[in-house]
Design an enzyme around this catalytic site. Structure first.
Site, mmCIF file in Angstrom:
data_model
loop_
_atom_site.group_PDB
_atom_site.id
_atom_site.type_symbol
_atom_site.label_atom_id
_atom_site.label_comp_id
_atom_site.label_asym_id
_atom_site.label_seq_id
_atom_site.Cartn_x
_atom_site.Cartn_y
_atom_site.Cartn_z
ATOM 1 N N ASP A 1 20.566 -15.298 34.585
ATOM 2 C CA ASP A 1 20.074 -13.938 34.402
ATOM 3 C C ASP A 1 21.308 -13.074 34.158
ATOM 4 O O ASP A 1 22.100 -12.837 35.062
ATOM 5 C CB ASP A 1 19.341 -13.495 35.684
ATOM 6 C CG ASP A 1 18.935 -12.025 35.649
ATOM 7 O OD1 ASP A 1 19.221 -11.339 34.653
ATOM 8 O OD2 ASP A 1 18.334 -11.566 36.652
ATOM 9 N N LYS B 1 20.463 -2.182 30.034
ATOM 10 C CA LYS B 1 21.821 -1.858 30.502
ATOM 11 C C LYS B 1 22.795 -1.894 29.314
ATOM 12 O O LYS B 1 23.204 -0.859 28.829
ATOM 13 C CB LYS B 1 22.250 -2.779 31.632
ATOM 14 C CG LYS B 1 21.351 -2.591 32.877
ATOM 15 C CD LYS B 1 21.104 -3.877 33.530
ATOM 16 C CE LYS B 1 20.029 -3.954 34.573
ATOM 17 N NZ LYS B 1 19.583 -2.806 35.291
ATOM 18 N N TRP C 1 18.262 -9.802 43.127
ATOM 19 C CA TRP C 1 17.584 -10.303 41.929
ATOM 20 C C TRP C 1 17.473 -11.809 41.940
ATOM 21 O O TRP C 1 16.472 -12.368 41.488
ATOM 22 C CB TRP C 1 18.274 -9.781 40.662
ATOM 23 C CG TRP C 1 18.167 -8.286 40.570
ATOM 24 C CD1 TRP C 1 19.166 -7.374 40.710
ATOM 25 C CD2 TRP C 1 16.966 -7.514 40.398
ATOM 26 N NE1 TRP C 1 18.671 -6.099 40.620
ATOM 27 C CE2 TRP C 1 17.327 -6.147 40.422
ATOM 28 C CE3 TRP C 1 15.618 -7.844 40.216
ATOM 29 C CZ2 TRP C 1 16.392 -5.123 40.283
ATOM 30 C CZ3 TRP C 1 14.689 -6.817 40.070
ATOM 31 C CH2 TRP C 1 15.075 -5.481 40.110
HETATM 32 N N1 PMP Z 1 17.930 -9.035 37.056
HETATM 33 C C1 PMP Z 1 18.933 -8.157 37.230
HETATM 34 C C2 PMP Z 1 20.325 -8.666 37.447
HETATM 35 C C3 PMP Z 1 18.663 -6.789 37.203
HETATM 36 O O1 PMP Z 1 19.643 -5.907 37.381
HETATM 37 C C4 PMP Z 1 17.327 -6.348 36.989
HETATM 38 C C5 PMP Z 1 16.939 -4.905 36.910
HETATM 39 N N2 PMP Z 1 17.807 -3.967 37.128
HETATM 40 C C6 PMP Z 1 16.325 -7.304 36.834
HETATM 41 C C7 PMP Z 1 16.664 -8.640 36.864
HETATM 42 C C8 PMP Z 1 14.901 -6.908 36.612
HETATM 43 O O2 PMP Z 1 14.790 -6.483 35.301
HETATM 44 P P1 PMP Z 1 13.474 -5.842 34.691
HETATM 45 O O3 PMP Z 1 13.334 -4.490 35.298
HETATM 46 O O4 PMP Z 1 13.786 -5.814 33.221
HETATM 47 O O5 PMP Z 1 12.340 -6.740 35.018
#
Ligand code: PMP
Length: 362
Positions: free
Chosen positions: A173, A197, A102
């Site tokens: 994030d 989550k 991520w």
């Molecule tokens: N950052 C992290 C740490 C994640 O775990 C995730 C998705 N699991 C995301 C970003 C992306 O999130 P989204 O699907 O809401 O765009």
């Protein structure tokens, strides 16, 4: 009713009490004669829900008055783009600490907007750890901000001590560990998280933003991608995901009944320990991906001695009623996501299953 043992990584388990409350109010919310989904987003009832969510977030996370609380759309992924669009000045560099997929994705989007620098990375050890403070070397004068991923959902690592930055804006994030423990919001200039989550259903993205940062936003950004638009209209510039915000507000009420973030954190330690203890007792059988001091309390990742045994474990776990234990498709193995709403009993049951399974071989 038997609820399944849900270890999904996101969307993931929601508290049963929240689902029951939503069910009770589903057709007739607060004597309005309609569901929350049918309310106008400009109605007093919906504004009440929005304000309640903001107030409870402020209270639970102890968010100072000089921070805005926004509910946006586009997931955490859209924040990967909005952050550099809004805050990466043309003559400056955006710093990224890479601790997993991520953060790599966040960096990829920033690169499209301007100059970036990788300030630290643990990719050379397959993202098994979080960089130590002395590995984060900052070129102080030129950074617009430093971006970190507080919990790495795929690799199962988590920052337990945030970097000390001395004047540089820290942006995190926190998609997969927001509200799992107490944090000092004032150490961050911005925190963001997809809701799916620990906060509620997918479709809402929480942004906590220091007001000072708004002065740095360039003009001419597309309206929806400019944070000032959402600040000015209190997240009601366009139609927000009303039902998602309502569910999030119920989750926050639930967190308060769990002893707030202190109670939640304690329970999260207890839950994760049940599973890590199985791994620590037989580390050659349940092989942890993360190094001990970087372990995540939210996503617990491991493999078994062979791919066949890993698959056997996953298939028997599935038969025994455990859902979501497969590792992310990019790395395989096993992953148990024990977010706030995963009950202690689910972790006890998984620890018991791990012990029984292991005893057949060792
Ligand atoms: N950052 C992290 C740490 C994640 O775990 C995730 C998705 N699991 C995301 C970003 C992306 O999130 P989204 O699907 O809401 O765009």
């Amino acid at each position: 009713m038997q609820r399944t043992y849900n270890f999904n990584a996101g969307p993931s388990a929601l508290p049963l009490e929240v689902l029951e409350k939503a069910q009770k109010e589903f057709i007739n919310y607060n004597e309005t004669g309609m569901s929350v989904m049918e309310l106008s987003h400009r109605s007093n009832e919906f504004e009440g829900i929005l304000l309640n969510a903001q107030q409870n977030l402020r209270e639970l996370l102890d968010i100072p008055e000089n921070y805005e609380i926004l509910f946006l759309q586009g997931g955490a992924s859209l924040q990967f783009s909005m952050i550099p669009m809004n805050f990466l000045a043309a003559d400056q560099t955006a710093g990224y600490v890479l601790t997993g997929s991520w953060s790599e994705k966040a960096l990829k989007e920033a690169k499209k907007m301007g100059k970036t620098a990788v300030i630290a990375t643990t990719d050379e050890n397959k993202y098994r750890s979080i960089p130590k403070q002395n590995e984060i070397i900052l070129p102080k004068d030129t950074l617009s901000y430093l971006h970190i991923t507080s919990n790495n959902t795929i690799f199962g690592t988590q920052w337990h001590q945030y970097p000390e930055l001395d004047g540089i804006d820290l942006i995190a994030d926190m998609s997969s560990d927001i509200l799992s423990k107490k944090i000092d919001v004032s150490k961050f200039s911005m925190i963001y998280a997809g809701a799916q989550k620990n906060l509620g259903p997918s479709g809402v993205t929480l942004v906590i933003l220091k007001k000072e940062l708004l002065d740095r936003i360039p003009d001419q950004l597309p309206t929806m991608l400019d944070y000032r638009t959402h600040v000015k209209s209190n997240s009601l510039y366009n139609t927000p995901p009303t039902f998602g915000i309502y569910m999030l507000s119920l989750v926050l009420e639930w967190v308060k009944t769990q002893g707030g973030l202190e109670g939640i954190e304690q329970k999260n330690h207890e839950k994760a320990a049940l599973i890590y203890n199985q791994m620590d007792a037989y580390p050659d059988f349940y092989r942890p991906h993360a190094e001990k001091e970087s372990r995540s309390l939210m996503n617990i990742t491991f493999t078994l001695p062979s791919e066949e045994l890993t698959q056997e474990f996953l298939s028997q776990a599935k038969e025994a009623g455990f859902v979501g234990l497969n590792g992310h498709r990019s790395i395989g193995g096993c992953r148990a996501s024990a977010y706030n709403a995963v009950p202690l009993e689910a972790c006890q049951a998984l620890a018991h299953f791990m012990e029984t399974f292991r005893k057949r071989f060792l």
